[in-house]
Design an enzyme around this catalytic site. Structure first.
Site, mmCIF file in Angstrom:
data_model
loop_
_atom_site.group_PDB
_atom_site.id
_atom_site.type_symbol
_atom_site.label_atom_id
_atom_site.label_comp_id
_atom_site.label_asym_id
_atom_site.label_seq_id
_atom_site.Cartn_x
_atom_site.Cartn_y
_atom_site.Cartn_z
ATOM 1 N N HIS A 1 0.875 -1.183 0.000
ATOM 2 C CA HIS A 1 0.000 0.000 0.000
ATOM 3 C C HIS A 1 0.910 1.231 0.000
ATOM 4 C CE1 HIS A 1 -2.896 -2.986 1.887
ATOM 5 N NE2 HIS A 1 -3.427 -2.658 0.730
ATOM 6 N N GLU B 1 1.915 3.677 3.071
ATOM 7 C CA GLU B 1 2.460 3.071 4.298
ATOM 8 C C GLU B 1 3.984 3.145 4.239
ATOM 9 O OE1 GLU B 1 -1.405 0.067 4.432
ATOM 10 O OE2 GLU B 1 0.594 -0.788 4.596
ATOM 11 N N HIS C 1 3.443 -3.541 6.878
ATOM 12 C CA HIS C 1 2.375 -2.553 6.644
ATOM 13 C C HIS C 1 2.298 -1.574 7.811
ATOM 14 C CE1 HIS C 1 0.020 -4.546 3.281
ATOM 15 N NE2 HIS C 1 0.955 -5.439 3.561
ATOM 16 N N GLU D 1 1.815 -5.296 11.034
ATOM 17 C CA GLU D 1 1.341 -3.912 11.112
ATOM 18 C C GLU D 1 2.248 -3.165 12.095
ATOM 19 O OE1 GLU D 1 -1.883 -4.451 8.406
ATOM 20 O OE2 GLU D 1 -0.936 -2.677 9.236
HETATM 21 O O1 LIG Z 1 -5.732 -0.189 8.483
HETATM 22 C C1 LIG Z 1 -6.364 -0.801 7.613
HETATM 23 O O2 LIG Z 1 -7.610 -0.744 7.482
HETATM 24 C C2 LIG Z 1 -5.627 -1.713 6.640
HETATM 25 C C3 LIG Z 1 -4.137 -1.841 6.967
HETATM 26 C C4 LIG Z 1 -3.602 -2.860 5.999
HETATM 27 O O3 LIG Z 1 -3.244 -2.562 4.888
HETATM 28 N N1 LIG Z 1 -3.737 -4.122 6.426
HETATM 29 C C5 LIG Z 1 -3.567 -5.223 5.519
HETATM 30 C C6 LIG Z 1 -3.849 -6.507 6.273
HETATM 31 C C7 LIG Z 1 -3.610 -7.691 5.385
HETATM 32 C C8 LIG Z 1 -4.044 -8.983 6.042
HETATM 33 O O4 LIG Z 1 -5.238 -9.123 6.336
HETATM 34 O O5 LIG Z 1 -3.168 -9.839 6.254
HETATM 35 C C9 LIG Z 1 -4.567 -5.103 4.342
HETATM 36 O O6 LIG Z 1 -5.699 -4.653 4.606
HETATM 37 O O7 LIG Z 1 -4.208 -5.487 3.228
HETATM 38 ZN ZN LIG Z 2 -1.298 -2.075 4.184
#
Ligand SMILES: O=C(O)CCC(=O)N[C@@H](CCC(=O)O)C(=O)O
Ligand SMILES: [Zn+2]
Length: 332
Positions: free
Chosen positions: A56, A59, A148, A211
């Protein structure tokens, strides 16, 4: 090397071949934002390590962290001991400072993806590079940390998402992540087709989405708080045994359900600034959707993670999790 690589990546100036030698490694640019480093001498405990960031584009803390790792290798203060594939996922979005350009790259990492578009093309490129890297180093245990940061605050600023897969997590990972400052673990309940899910599902890698705080522009990140995480990345890149801490210093959660946005008329029924992992009591309405109706907490309190009402229709708008017991963390 590092300045050139980032400059080339961010300014689309990648030459046809970009390779060279450092104090302890050789490096080669396989594609824009995809750099492989191979150690001159491989350490006994080496793993085939993939560290990715900017899947993303807004980030930036993980990009800065990987920059510090590469700078240490380039300066010779860190001797590379393991093959390392470093990937910056969504370069156009990184340049634009946005999460994505047309669709969320981090839901596209599935073999056989046949969707057209620039982000699907990038997903196919990164899949091919990960496959080739693990094939080149097939004698080593595969590992993938996809780094992330989260859109909103979290009750646990640093947490690990464990992709749903038949590949179990090796107990030592919990102790490494705990020592690296991870505060919570979220166990996924279904296939998510994220980049970390790809490496775990198709390559059996010890793979996680990590994260590491909250979204911020370059220069606005608290890298001091990520010092222990940088220590883990350096240990793995050096082929050393990382520091360990008791796994029970982390809280564990298991995803029970996910909320998907299925129509134009969709909303979440709580404040936009509600932190990740906030718990809601049974009977609370969490979301409304004109097509699928209300999402209401049933018998057990649910912790909301990654709530985002502005996702694409058909996409995940929140994960709903329950507190879980720590897994077997006894390291044999
Ligand atoms: O903060 C958020 O809403 C999204 C943060 C982020 O990009 N998280 C990843 C998590 C991926 C996973 O579920 O392993 C995403 O949403 O792609
Ligand atoms: Zn992300």
């Amino acid at each position: 090397m590092l300045d050139q690589w980032l400059d080339m990546t961010l300014n689309d100036k990648a030459p046809p071949v970009y390779s060279g030698a450092l104090a302890s490694a050789s490096y080669r640019l396989h594609a824009p934002g995809v750099l492989e480093l191979v150690p001159d001498t491989r350490a006994t405990n080496a793993r085939a390590c993939v560290f990715s960031a900017a899947v993303h584009g807004n980030e930036t803390a993980p990009v800065e962290l990987i920059g510090e790792l590469l700078a240490a290798i380039e300066a010779g203060t860190l001797r590379l001991g393991a093959p390392l594939l470093v990937m910056l996922g969504n370069i156009p979005a990184l340049r634009a400072g946005t999460r994505y350009i047309t669709t969320n790259l981090n839901r596209l990492f599935k073999r056989g993806l046949d969707t057209a578009g620039s982000e699907p093309d990038r997903a196919r490129e990164l899949i091919a590079r990960v496959d080739a890297f693990y094939a080149r180093h097939s004698a080593l245990p595969p590992l993938h940390y996809d780094l992330h940061t989260a859109i909103r605050e979290s009750l646990y600023p640093r947490f690990a998402v464990v992709p749903y897969s038949s590949t179990p997590t090796a107990p030592e990972q919990w102790e490494w992540l705990a020592a690296a400052g991870i505060q919570a673990v979220l166990d996924q309940h279904c296939h998510s087709w994220t980049l970390s899910h790809y490496s775990r599902h198709y390559h059996g890698a010890q793979a996680f989405t990590l994260e590491l705080g909250r979204v911020a522009p370059f220069g606005g990140n608290d890298l001091a708080a990520l010092g222990p995480m940088l220590g883990l990345l350096k240990a793995l890149a050096g082929g050393a045994i990382p520091a360990r801490a008791p796994a029970d210093t982390m809280d564990f959660f298991r995803v029970e359900r996910e909320v998907r946005r299925e129509s134009d008329e969709f909303c979440l029924c709580f404040a936009d600034d509600t932190p990740n992992f906030t718990a809601f009591a049974p009977g609370t309405r969490l979301a409304r959707d004109a097509r699928t109706g209300d999402t209401v907490v049933d018998h057990t309190p649910l912790h909301v993670v990654f709530p985002n009402a502005r996702v694409e229709i058909g996409a995940r708008a929140a994960l709903l999790a329950t507190a879980a017991a720590p897994p077997n963390t006894k390291v044999e």
